[in-house]
Structure formats: structure tokens, C-alpha cells
Design a protein around this motif. Sequence first.
Motif, mmCIF file in Angstrom:
data_model
loop_
_atom_site.group_PDB
_atom_site.id
_atom_site.type_symbol
_atom_site.label_atom_id
_atom_site.label_comp_id
_atom_site.label_asym_id
_atom_site.label_seq_id
_atom_site.Cartn_x
_atom_site.Cartn_y
_atom_site.Cartn_z
ATOM 1 N N GLN A 69 82.545 -34.462 -62.953
ATOM 2 C CA GLN A 69 83.616 -35.447 -62.791
ATOM 3 C C GLN A 69 84.962 -34.924 -63.279
ATOM 4 O O GLN A 69 85.929 -35.678 -63.353
ATOM 5 N N GLY A 70 85.033 -33.647 -63.641
ATOM 6 C CA GLY A 70 86.321 -33.063 -64.009
ATOM 7 C C GLY A 70 86.505 -32.733 -65.473
ATOM 8 O O GLY A 70 87.576 -32.240 -65.865
ATOM 9 N N ILE A 71 85.494 -33.013 -66.314
ATOM 10 C CA ILE A 71 85.607 -32.631 -67.721
ATOM 11 C C ILE A 71 85.629 -31.107 -67.831
ATOM 12 O O ILE A 71 84.762 -30.420 -67.295
ATOM 13 N N GLU A 72 86.629 -30.588 -68.561
ATOM 14 C CA GLU A 72 86.803 -29.144 -68.696
ATOM 15 C C GLU A 72 86.504 -28.638 -70.096
ATOM 16 O O GLU A 72 86.140 -27.472 -70.272
ATOM 17 N N ASN A 73 86.674 -29.505 -71.092
ATOM 18 C CA ASN A 73 86.477 -29.108 -72.490
ATOM 19 C C ASN A 73 85.466 -30.030 -73.160
ATOM 20 O O ASN A 73 85.590 -31.258 -73.066
ATOM 21 N N ILE A 74 84.477 -29.464 -73.829
ATOM 22 C CA ILE A 74 83.496 -30.233 -74.585
ATOM 23 C C ILE A 74 83.576 -29.816 -76.047
ATOM 24 O O ILE A 74 83.523 -28.621 -76.371
ATOM 25 N N ARG A 75 83.713 -30.803 -76.937
ATOM 26 C CA ARG A 75 83.734 -30.538 -78.372
ATOM 27 C C ARG A 75 82.519 -31.187 -79.023
ATOM 28 O O ARG A 75 82.276 -32.379 -78.835
ATOM 29 N N ILE A 76 81.760 -30.422 -79.785
ATOM 30 C CA ILE A 76 80.594 -30.913 -80.519
ATOM 31 C C ILE A 76 81.049 -31.371 -81.900
ATOM 32 O O ILE A 76 81.676 -30.624 -82.644
ATOM 33 N N THR A 77 80.726 -32.626 -82.231
ATOM 34 C CA THR A 77 81.153 -33.188 -83.514
ATOM 35 C C THR A 77 79.967 -33.846 -84.212
ATOM 36 O O THR A 77 78.830 -33.767 -83.757
ATOM 37 N N GLY A 78 80.243 -34.542 -85.308
ATOM 38 C CA GLY A 78 79.233 -35.277 -86.044
ATOM 39 C C GLY A 78 79.794 -36.630 -86.445
ATOM 40 O O GLY A 78 80.560 -37.224 -85.694
ATOM 41 N N GLY A 79 79.504 -37.024 -87.693
ATOM 42 C CA GLY A 79 78.928 -36.310 -88.809
ATOM 43 C C GLY A 79 79.275 -34.831 -88.877
ATOM 44 O O GLY A 79 80.281 -34.385 -88.409
#
Length: 343
Positions: A69-79
Motif C-alpha cells: 500500500q506504499g509503506i516505505e519505512n518500517i521502524r521496530i519499537t517497544g517497549g
Amino acid sequence: MKHEKDDTTLLPILKDQYGRIKRKLRISVTDRCNFKCIYCMPEHPEWIKKQDLLSFEALLVFCQYMVKQGIENIRITGGEPLMRQGVVHFIRDLQSLRALGLKRISMTTNAHYLAKYAEQLKQAGLDDLNISLDSLDANQFKQLTKKELAPVLNGIEAAKKSGLPFKINCVLMKGQNDDQILPMVKWAKQHDIPLRFIEFMPLDGDQHWSNQAVVSEAEILEQLKPHYDIQPIQQHHEPARQYQLDGQYCIGIISTITHSFCGECDRIRLTAQGELYNCLFAQQGLNIKPYLFDVVRQLGQEKVIDFQQLDLQIKPYIWNKAKGYHAIQHQQARKISMHMLGG
């Protein structure tokens, strides 16, 4: 002003009613954290049961849909994401989505476990890190986090050694750590580390936030003026407003409270238990866990995964994203806090 709400499910991109296209996805893989930062964690957190967390399999399927759907950047977070076993393998699995258009995989961490994981993260294909560091004073750091500073500094060194690019994020609070502005800048400048100051936002676990505790962008700059020649740099789509010090080093200031960047916001967020948030300050999330389970059940049974039901839920929700923080700041406070949303 009225906005058309027809045919939102037909959009090939994720777009809201104000024309903002979503390019960045933040995924919380756990609400658990070994730190107890007062601007994030409640005094007595109730952790999500491990069996209620979205599986990495479900998260990967969700990421596949979002990239399409066009997402280019993924950031893994928490916690703290490094507290969840399997996160390094998950980052490695995300590499398969680069062929679909994924450009960048990042992580936000407190760096406590980074000495152990930095090289593994680099080898898994992680592009960069944001490291939370709110004080260089060991005693003050322990008051803020209930943890020791040394492992964090060791983690930062490990990131440098591995070649992982990173930024330092520092949340400032009056009477807590606002004396760290100049020391942080001097340290970061000396080590050539990108630094961003962040205004204290009303996302703390126990909802004790007040505007009086905010160290504003103007106050940060005022503290730095006697020591540096400060020149603003034109801001683009990043939330941080950039300033050049003495013509050679840049700092960023994320001033959500005094200079909201909502008009350019291209982010959406998913919690570890499957709630999608179209805004960091949204009052209500969208529970997509049942729809993700349906999609995961199709794996191995169908040649083409059917995302239709997921599509019908997600796109209208994103379309109805609010204008921004200042449009919703007086609404009733929600129960979810920063430690579940990952910032």
C-alpha cells in the motif's frame, strides 16, 4: 470544510482526508521494557500476556500488506524491542519486502542490550537506530530510568563499532534533566553523533503530564545561543526542525507541543497486540488482530493471500485521521501510553 469519504477502499495508497500519504509504519513488538522512564512507563505497568502478542508471522504478513500500500519505512519499537526473543530474525525476514518497495528498516532502543545485539542487527539488515538517552549524568540517569548509564554507553559504542548508523533522542523535562542540554550537545558534537531533543508530550503512563514541564524549542535554543552560532535549516518531511551550530554540526528539535509537525505527518502505528493507531495522540485504535489471524490462516492454503477484509477496515480508519495534535489535545485522555505505542 467537507471531505469526500467515498471509495477510500479503492485507493492504492494509504491516504487521509487531509491529503497526507502514509509512508512510515511503526510496529511495537512488545510493551515490556527494563527501563521506567517517567515520560513513558506507568509506575505499575500491566504487561500484555505473551500469548496475546501478535506473532512475528502475523506481523510479517501485515508488513507485506502495508508495503504493497506504499509503506516505505518500517521502524521496530517497544517497549524495548530487544527484550522480545526473535526480533533479529524478524528483521531478517523483513528483507524480503524490499523487492516490494520497502526502503528502510529501523529500530528504536534504549541501548541497554545493544552491546549484545548490535552486530547481529547489522548482519540481519537493519538500516539504522534511534537510541534514547536522556542524561549523561549517571545519578540523574538512574533517577529517570531506574537503570545504570554504563550499559547504554557500551551499547552506543557497540553500534559505532558495528557500523550501524544511529541518532540519539533526548526527551527534556523541566526540573528533571533540562540541565543536560549543553552537556548533550557538547558530547554529541565531540563524537559526531546526530542528536535530537524532544519536547515532553502527554503520553506518560500515569498521565501526570503538564504544559509547565515542557522544555520548549525556544528555551532549548536560548540555552545554546551563548555558546554557538545557530542557523535554522529548512525542514522537509521529518518531524525534527534542524539547526546548524557553528556551521559544522546539526541538531534536531522535535517540538510537537510548541511547533506541531502534524501537517506533514506520514506515520501510522501498530501496537504489540494488534491495535492500529492513525495518530500518536488518537483516542481510539483499530483492532486488526482478528483480520490478521484470518489472513495468516490462509498461508499455505492459497496461492494469493486475500487482504480484502483487512483493506476494508484499515483504509477508512486511516482516511479519518484527525488534523493533528492541537485539534484533539482537549479530548479525554486515553489509557494507552508511550510504552505501548513506541513513540
